[in-house]
Design a protein around this motif. Structure first.
Motif, PDB file in Angstrom:
ATOM      1  N   UNK A 248      29.101 -30.310 -46.909  1.00 19.13           N
ATOM      2  CA  UNK A 248      28.844 -30.067 -45.449  1.00 19.13           C
ATOM      3  C   UNK A 248      30.217 -30.096 -44.332  1.00 19.13           C
ATOM      4  N   UNK A 249      30.177 -29.534 -43.435  1.00 20.81           N
ATOM      5  CA  UNK A 249      31.238 -29.812 -42.696  1.00 20.81           C
ATOM      6  C   UNK A 249      31.043 -30.430 -41.384  1.00 20.81           C
ATOM      7  N   UNK A 250      31.400 -31.675 -41.376  1.00 20.22           N
ATOM      8  CA  UNK A 250      31.019 -32.732 -40.429  1.00 20.22           C
ATOM      9  C   UNK A 250      32.338 -33.075 -39.386  1.00 20.22           C
ATOM     10  N   UNK A 251      31.930 -33.242 -38.204  1.00 21.67           N
ATOM     11  CA  UNK A 251      32.825 -33.825 -36.964  1.00 21.67           C
ATOM     12  C   UNK A 251      32.742 -35.110 -36.971  1.00 21.67           C
ATOM     13  N   UNK A 252      33.820 -35.922 -36.843  1.00 20.96           N
ATOM     14  CA  UNK A 252      33.431 -37.553 -36.922  1.00 20.96           C
ATOM     15  C   UNK A 252      34.526 -37.995 -35.790  1.00 20.96           C
ATOM     16  N   UNK A 253      34.340 -39.008 -35.303  1.00 20.55           N
ATOM     17  CA  UNK A 253      35.105 -39.439 -34.056  1.00 20.55           C
ATOM     18  C   UNK A 253      35.904 -40.577 -34.555  1.00 20.55           C
ATOM     19  N   UNK A 254      37.229 -40.447 -33.937  1.00 17.96           N
ATOM     20  CA  UNK A 254      38.453 -41.471 -34.580  1.00 17.96           C
ATOM     21  C   UNK A 254      38.315 -42.389 -33.226  1.00 17.96           C
ATOM     22  N   UNK A 255      38.593 -43.730 -33.579  1.00 16.46           N
ATOM     23  CA  UNK A 255      38.605 -44.693 -32.711  1.00 16.46           C
ATOM     24  C   UNK A 255      40.097 -45.305 -32.700  1.00 16.46           C
ATOM     25  N   UNK A 256      40.479 -45.947 -31.619  1.00 15.70           N
ATOM     26  CA  UNK A 256      41.455 -46.860 -31.557  1.00 15.70           C
ATOM     27  C   UNK A 256      41.157 -48.198 -30.904  1.00 15.70           C
ATOM     28  N   UNK A 257      41.594 -49.362 -31.729  1.00 12.24           N
ATOM     29  CA  UNK A 257      41.222 -50.750 -31.298  1.00 12.24           C
ATOM     30  C   UNK A 257      42.373 -51.247 -30.392  1.00 12.24           C
ATOM     31  N   UNK A 258      41.733 -51.714 -29.124  1.00 12.23           N
ATOM     32  CA  UNK A 258      42.606 -52.066 -28.188  1.00 12.23           C
ATOM     33  C   UNK A 258      42.189 -53.496 -27.543  1.00 12.23           C
ATOM     34  N   UNK A 272      37.785 -35.217 -35.807  1.00  8.04           N
ATOM     35  CA  UNK A 272      38.309 -34.962 -36.704  1.00  8.04           C
ATOM     36  C   UNK A 272      37.279 -34.162 -37.599  1.00  8.04           C
ATOM     37  N   UNK A 273      37.675 -32.953 -38.211  1.00  4.07           N
ATOM     38  CA  UNK A 273      36.751 -32.330 -39.171  1.00  4.07           C
ATOM     39  C   UNK A 273      36.769 -32.497 -40.461  1.00  4.07           C
ATOM     40  N   UNK A 274      35.843 -32.935 -41.307  1.00  4.74           N
ATOM     41  CA  UNK A 274      35.877 -33.284 -42.728  1.00  4.74           C
ATOM     42  C   UNK A 274      34.728 -32.657 -43.466  1.00  4.74           C
TER      43      UNK A 274
END
Length: 573
Positions: A248-258, A272-274
């Motif tokens: 599968x081609x999956x789009x995931x969200x990347x997060x930054x901890x603040x 990001x595409x995975x």
């Protein structure tokens, strides 16, 4: 207006649901009771082990509905009582039935359960599963994140599995297979890149399948589990077969901890595409017991057999039909109806077949109705023997033979047919082994002495031909026996003829417009030819070793890729 309504009373009942039904230790969930046609004066609820109740009094909501049917008005009311809990201990905890006092009467709910997962041990962020309702949140683990750090996505965060309801089956036995995504991403955006492969299986897709998402802890990590597609598989050969989930081609969200005034928060910073893949699942396929009944034609499951003759009164030159109905569960779409034995006096036509199937649970159920049309040509009494149909029952691990009673048929004379003509037709049809005596012309007989046959040249010529034929037969037999002893060599020599025969059958299916049977026959021809020519057992065939062997025999990469594409296309069809 209310006094004018005629109200119909309904009995009280209580339903219960847990939202969500799976939580991580420390998370909050609700137990909601729905009481119909009454309001509770008192509620008795037991404590839930491993959980703390956050409120002593429930949140109460109510609703009322009214319907008018044929001028008759009815009113129904319901009250919803919601209790909030916090999960404090890992495990599956039982929620005891609650008791509601309504107008002095006790009304009990059914029990329920809540599954509590342990905290995620190694991930930078723990997925939150809402069970399809409520908001969806992501929380950071303070021990693993610092301000300004970006979460990293690894191969362990997302993977595919082919979940099978059983892995040890008989040949042709139904298997429920669910393509499942395990991820830490809420509501991922998916595109199918490589479809699943089912080498050695016939498959039936479950249309409009919508699996219920859930959550589980696997090897110390919490995953949201999305059932994507469901198939029913029927293995066509024995041995260890692989079911590959594809990619599968999956789009995931990347997060930054603040760090903020409200504490640590995860801020989305991009996508990001995975490519998500998974390991194949193994199915161990056992051969059906031997010997099988003579009336067995590959049916595996549980079936019933019926037959019906229409009409009951038959006349010559008038069409009639014998209908055979097979119903049940199993590989219903891939079996053949039994062939009745009609008298030679019945002219037969090509039978018509109606197949109806649907997925029911973890198997396929349906029916095959086959109608055999025939026309009696002679007057008299005839018999159609009983019809037999055998199938293998995996639950009993044995064959079951079904029979329907035979038919004794009286055929009367039809309109427009004379008795004399019918009698002549009967004689011509039934007495083909009796020939007329033809007299010879006595004048053509020789009047001289008869010469002994062994003095003639013709006699010795015949004997020489017989002896030469016997010697040739012995030499050919010896050579063929040597070939048959070499099983591998024999298969290699016959591979081309067998493949051509199968391709001729495929051509017939193609001309008939039967796409599924056409692709199945082409697939058998190719795999069988490769197996025989390369001396590789069918159970050991796979794309990797076939490509390697063909390359070693000098085939170009383009030719090999073309062959693999054809195999893939046939299997998909």
């Amino acid at each position: 207006m209310m006094l004018a309504f005629t109200l119909e009373g309904y009995g009280q009942s209580v339903s219960v649901r847990v939202v969500p039904d799976v939580v991580v230790e420390g998370e909050v969930f609700r137990v909601i009771y729905e009481l119909e046609n009454g309001q509770a004066n008192d509620i008795k609820i037991d404590n839930i082990d491993g959980c703390n109740k956050l409120s002593s009094q429930p949140g109460v909501t109510s609703s009322t509905s009214m319907t008018i049917i044929n001028g008759k008005r009815t009113q129904k009311s319901s009250y919803s009582y919601a209790y909030t809990y916090r999960a404090i201990k890992t495990g599956t905890h039982t929620i005891s039935p609650a008791t509601f006092i309504v107008d002095g009467q006790e009304v009990k709910s059914r029990g329920a359960s809540i599954k509590v997962l342990p905290p995620d041990q190694s991930a930078s962020r723990t997925p939150s599963y809402s069970g399809g309702t409520g908001s969806q949140m992501q929380s950071a683990s303070p021990s693993t994140q610092s301000s300004g750090a970006t979460t990293a996505t690894s191969g362990k965060d997302h993977f595919l599995r082919m979940n099978l309801n059983k892995t040890h089956v008989y040949e042709h036995e139904a298997i429920e297979c669910t393509l499942t995504l395990y991820t830490r991403e809420q509501q991922p955006n998916l595109n199918y890149k490589t479809p699943p492969s089912f080498d050695g299986f016939l498959t039936q897709d479950v249309d409009n399948y919508q699996g219920q998402a859930t959550m589980d802890n696997i090897n110390g990590r919490n995953y949201i589990i999305y059932p994507l597609r469901k198939y029913i598989l029927f293995p066509q050969k024995t041995g260890k077969l692989e079911v590959n989930p594809g990619a599968l081609q999956m789009t995931v969200t990347e997060y930054e901890v603040m760090n903020s005034f409200f504490g640590r928060q995860m801020i989305p910073v991009g996508e990001k595409e995975l490519t998500v893949t998974g390991s194949p699942s193994i199915v161990n396929v056992q051969a059906l017991p031997s010997p099988a009944p003579a009336s067995f034609n590959g049916a595996v499951g549980r079936f019933t057999l019926e037959s019906k003759l229409n009409p009951q009164s038959l006349k010559t030159n008038e069409a009639a039909s014998l209908e055979i109905l097979i119903t049940g569960t199993g590989n219903i779409a891939n079996i053949k109806a039994p062939q009745p034995e009609f008298p030679i006096d019945f002219e037969q036509y090509t039978p018509s077949e109606d197949i109806s199937t649907r997925v029911s649970g973890s198997t396929v159920t349906g029916s095959i109705k086959t109608e055999y049309t025939f026309v009696p040509q002679s007057v008299g009494k005839f018999e159609v023997p009983q019809i037999e149909f055998s199938y293998f029952d995996p639950a009993k691990k044995d064959y079951v033979t079904l029979t329907t009673g035979g038919y004794n048929i009286d055929v009367a004379k039809g309109a427009g047919v004379t008795t004399g003509i019918m009698e002549q037709e009967d004689i011509a049809r039934r007495a083909t082994d009796i020939l007329h005596i033809h007299k010879s012309d006595a004048s053509k007989l020789s009047k001289g002495a008869v010469t002994p046959v062994f003095y003639t040249a013709k006699f010795w010529i015949v004997w020489v031909v017989i002896l030469a034929g016997a010697v040739a037969f012995l030499l050919i037999y010896k050579k063929e026996r040597g070939k048959r002893a070499d099983v591998v060599g024999m298969k290699t020599a016959r591979a081309g003829r067998v493949a051509k025969k199968r391709l001729r059958t495929a051509k017939k299916y193609m001309d008939a417009g039967n796409s599924e049977a056409f692709h199945a026959e082409v697939l058998k021809a190719l795999w069988g030819y490769i197996s025989d020519r390369l001396s590789i057992p069918l159970t050991d065939l796979n794309r990797a070793n076939v490509s390697e062997k063909l390359a070693a025999h000098g085939l170009s990469e383009q030719e090999i890729n073309r062959l693999i594409d054809i195999l893939d296309e046939c299997e998909m069809a």
